[in-house]
Design a protein around this motif. Sequence first.
Motif, mmCIF file in Angstrom:
data_model
loop_
_atom_site.group_PDB
_atom_site.id
_atom_site.type_symbol
_atom_site.label_atom_id
_atom_site.label_comp_id
_atom_site.label_asym_id
_atom_site.label_seq_id
_atom_site.Cartn_x
_atom_site.Cartn_y
_atom_site.Cartn_z
ATOM 1 N N SER B 169 33.551 36.670 37.529
ATOM 2 C CA SER B 169 33.323 38.114 37.638
ATOM 3 C C SER B 169 34.485 38.810 38.313
ATOM 4 C CB SER B 169 32.071 38.433 38.448
ATOM 5 O OG SER B 169 31.075 37.520 38.238
ATOM 6 N N CYS B 174 35.277 42.844 38.505
ATOM 7 C CA CYS B 174 34.156 43.380 39.275
ATOM 8 C C CYS B 174 34.570 43.563 40.728
ATOM 9 C CB CYS B 174 32.971 42.423 39.236
ATOM 10 S SG CYS B 174 32.210 42.297 37.639
ATOM 11 N N SER B 175 34.101 44.629 41.344
ATOM 12 C CA SER B 175 34.380 44.822 42.762
ATOM 13 C C SER B 175 33.409 43.965 43.568
ATOM 14 C CB SER B 175 34.215 46.284 43.138
ATOM 15 O OG SER B 175 32.863 46.644 42.994
ATOM 16 N N ASP B 176 33.703 43.823 44.852
ATOM 17 C CA ASP B 176 32.843 42.979 45.684
ATOM 18 C C ASP B 176 31.396 43.461 45.667
ATOM 19 O OD1 ASP B 176 35.000 41.461 46.299
ATOM 20 O OD2 ASP B 176 35.515 42.596 48.095
ATOM 21 N N GLN B 178 29.881 45.131 43.332
ATOM 22 C CA GLN B 178 29.278 44.782 42.036
ATOM 23 C C GLN B 178 28.880 43.319 41.996
ATOM 24 O OE1 GLN B 178 32.472 45.996 39.440
ATOM 25 N NE2 GLN B 178 31.237 47.645 38.577
ATOM 26 N N ARG B 182 25.050 42.868 41.483
ATOM 27 C CA ARG B 182 24.684 42.557 40.108
ATOM 28 C C ARG B 182 24.583 41.078 39.841
ATOM 29 N NH1 ARG B 182 28.650 45.807 36.552
ATOM 30 N NH2 ARG B 182 28.393 47.889 37.423
ATOM 31 N N HIS B 183 25.313 40.276 40.610
ATOM 32 C CA HIS B 183 25.320 38.846 40.301
ATOM 33 C C HIS B 183 24.647 37.999 41.366
ATOM 34 C CE1 HIS B 183 27.743 39.454 36.773
ATOM 35 N NE2 HIS B 183 28.571 40.194 37.484
ATOM 36 N N ASP C 101 27.068 34.228 34.234
ATOM 37 C CA ASP C 101 25.917 34.440 35.104
ATOM 38 C C ASP C 101 24.641 34.070 34.339
ATOM 39 O OD1 ASP C 101 23.768 35.464 36.547
ATOM 40 O OD2 ASP C 101 24.978 37.063 37.410
ATOM 41 N N ASN C 116 34.354 47.517 33.203
ATOM 42 C CA ASN C 116 35.152 47.612 34.428
ATOM 43 C C ASN C 116 36.524 48.222 34.199
ATOM 44 O OD1 ASN C 116 33.250 46.565 36.163
ATOM 45 N ND2 ASN C 116 33.921 44.455 35.870
#
Lengths: 264, 272, 264
Positions: B169, B174-176, B178, B182-183, C101, C116
Motif C-alpha cells: 500500500s 497510500c498515506s499513513d 490511509q 483502510r487497511h 489486502d 492515490n
Amino acid sequence: MSNLLEIRELNITLVENQRPIVKNVSFNVGKGRILGIIGESGSGKTLTSKAIMRLLNEKIFTVKGQVEFRGNNLLQMSEREIEGVMGKDISMIMQNPMTAFDPMMKIGKQIIETVKAHLPLSKKQAYDMGVQQLKKMNLNRVSEIMNSYPHTLSGGMLQRIMIAIALLLEPRIIIADEATTALDVSTQSIILDEFKKIQDKGISLIVVTHDFGVIAKVANDVIVMKDGEIIEDGTVHEIFYNPKTEYTKELLKARLLADEVSYA
Amino acid sequence: MVKEILKNKQAVIGLIMMFIVAFIAVFAPFIAVNNPEEISPAQKFARFSGRYPLGADQLGRCIFSRLIYGARYSLGIAIPVLLILAVISTFLGTVSAYIGGRFDRIFSIFCDIFMAFPPLLVVLSLVGALGQGILNIMIAVIFSMWVWFARVIRSYVLMEKKKGYVTASKIVGCSDIQIITRHIIPNILPAFIVYFSTGVAGIILMISGFSFLGLGIEAGVPEWGAMLSSAKPYLYSRPLLLIYPGIFILFTAAGFNLFGEALRDIISPEGG
Amino acid sequence: MLEVKELCKQYTGRDKKGRKTTIQAVDNVSFIVERNKSYALVGESGSGKSTLARLITHIEMSTSGQIKIDNKDMSKMGKRELRMKRADFQMVMQDGQSSLDPRIKIYDSIAEPIRNFSSINKKEEKEKIENLTQKVELPLEVLNRFPHELSGGQQKRICIARAISVRPKFIIFDEAVSGLDVTVRKKILDLLLRLRNELKSTYFFITHDIDVAMYIAKNILVMKDGQIVEQIENIKSFSDFKHEYSQMLIKSLLPKLPSNTQRK
C-alpha cells in the motif's frame, strides 16, 4: 530389472466429499534407480509420496491400492509394523527441513535418538556414527553442529543434516519431496550430487519435484503427473527427447535456459 | 462470518444469553413487577408470592425487580466503559505500533510501569480520591484497564504491519492515515471484537466485584454486586439472597465469554 | 534515471551472549539504471538483494549513501513529494497473496494507486481498471472477488496490474516469479516482456535464478554478501560472467538435458 517398490492402483480420495485427488497411480521403483516424479502444484505428487510413507491423516484422506515393498503391502501393515519399516527401510526428506526437526532439541541428541530407535547401539556409538555421516555431507565444524539447536542453522545445512540422518540407517529407499526447492542453487547442486552418491550405494530414490532440471540432473526414470494422474512415464531420455503428451512438452518448454549453454 | 457464527453452537448459546440480558435491561420497567427501590419494612424477608416472585430482601424490596433492574446497571456501566476503552486503546496502541522505533519503546515502558500496579489497587486509590459514584467508578475502571487493551491492540498492529500488503500500500502511494484506517484497522477488527467481547465479561465481574466491596456504587442501588454485598449478613439464614444475584452475574459474564471464545475459534481455527 | 551511490545498510542486533552485532546487509553498493534498459540483480539468499529493493523504494532508510532519482536525492524529498514520486517507482513483491489486502476486493485493490495518484471520475476509473485487467489477461469476473479466491498466478497478475496502472517509469520486481509453477512462471515472464514494449518502463528484476535474469534482462548485476561483485552490460551468454562467484552459480545450474550416464 528387479523392483524394490511397486505401487498398484493407488487412489486417494477426500473423506469429506469423496472427491478423488490421486487416481489409479501405478509405478515401480527399480533397485538402485532414481525415479523422478514431476508435476506442478495440485498434481498429487506430494500426496502420492506421503501415501507411500503412510503419512496421510486417515480422517482426511482415504487411501486405496497396494504399495508392495519386499512382499508386504505397506498400506495394510499395522502401526507397529510400519514403524519398523519407516526410517529403517524407507526414509523421507521433506521440503521444509525446519519442520522436520524438534526445535527444542540439539541436533546431536536428535541424531542419537533416531539411531537408537532403530539400531542396538550405545549413545557414544550413535554419536560417532552421526559425526561421521555429517562429515560425509560436506559439513564443516561437525561437533559444533551436533551441539546446536535447529534454528541456529541455515536451511541448506539442515537439509544436509536431514539427508545424513536418512542415510544413517542405510535405508533401501529414500523419498525426497521437493527437498531442494527452497535452497540456493549452489546448495541444491551439492545435495543433488549427494543423491547420486547415495544411488551408487545401491539405494533407490524417489525424487519429487516441479523442476525438470532436477530430473535431468539425477533421475533415471520419470513419471509426469497432472491432476492426480500419471499422464506419461518412461526413462529420462524418452521423456526429454521424445515427449508424447502436450503437457510434458509445455513443461519442458517452460524452462528458460539459454540454448548455447553447455554444462559439464 | 455471520453464517459461521450461526453454525457454531457455543456462539449461538452465548449470543442468546447476551440477548436475554440485553432484553431484560432494555425492557426492565415492563418486566419488573415492583419498584426496585421501594422499601416496605412489613414485607421484610417475604416469601415467594404473586406480589414478590422471588420474595423480598432485608428491607422488604422486591428481589425479582431489583435483579431485573440490575441488568441495566451491569450493561449500562460495562458497555460505555468498553466503548471508551476501545477508542482510547485503539488510538494509542495503533499509533504507537505504527510509528514504531523509539516512540514505541517509550510507550511500551510506560505501559509496563502502568501494568505493574494491579487494577484493583488503581481503582481503590482512584475511588478513594474521586469519591463514590457511578461515574467515578467508570473513570477508575477505564484508567486501570486501558493499558491492557492498548497493549493487545499494539501487538495486533505490530503483527499486521509486517504483512506484505502494508508495504504494497505504501508503494501504491497510500498515506499513513490511509494505511491505518483502510487497511490495518479493518484487518485487526475481528481479533479486536473477540478481545472486547471477552473483555465485557471481565468488566462486568470487575464492577460487580467493586460494588460488592462497597466501592463506587452507593448502597441501595440495585446493582448485582451491591445486592450480594448487602446480603452478606444473611449468608446462613437467607442464602437465596446471595444466590440470585450470583446467578445473574454468572449468566451475563458466561454469555459474553462463551460468545467471545467461540468467535476466537471461528476467526483462528488453527487455535493460535 | 536512477543512481545509487555508495549505499550501505546495517542492521544491529544482539547475538546469543547479548553482545551487539552489526550485519552489513548492503555494503557500499553503487550502480546506475538508465531509462529503457532492463536490469536483473542476481543473488542467493542472504545476499541483501531484497534489502536493496526496499532501500530503493524507500520502504527502509539507508544507513549511508545516496539514491538519486532523476538527479534528485531521495532523502532530501519531503514526505508528500516522495509519496507522489512513488507513481514513477513501482514494485511487485514476491508473495502475491500477502501483497493484497485480504479484506479488499480486487477491483478496489487495483483502484487504489489510481485513486492515490490521479483524480478521475468513477466511470473513467472503471474503464481503466477493466482495461488493465484485460492487459494482464484476466477475465473481468476476478474484479469482484477477494484475493484468497484467486490462484497464485492470478494474484501475481493483479499485482502487476496494480503496478502498471500508474504507468511507472521504473518497476522493481522482487523475486516476483519465484514460488510459481514453471508453466505459470513462463506465462507471466512473457506477459511482462510484452508489457514492457507497450509501457516503455524500465524493469529492475531481482531474482535468485540466473535463468530468469537472462530471460528478462540484458544488464545483469550479481550480488553476494551485500556487495555487487559483477556487473555485465548487454549480456550475450553465460561465458560473459567473469567473477568466480558468478561462475560458481552457473556451474550449479541444473542441466537442460539429462547426461548420457543416466541412459540405461
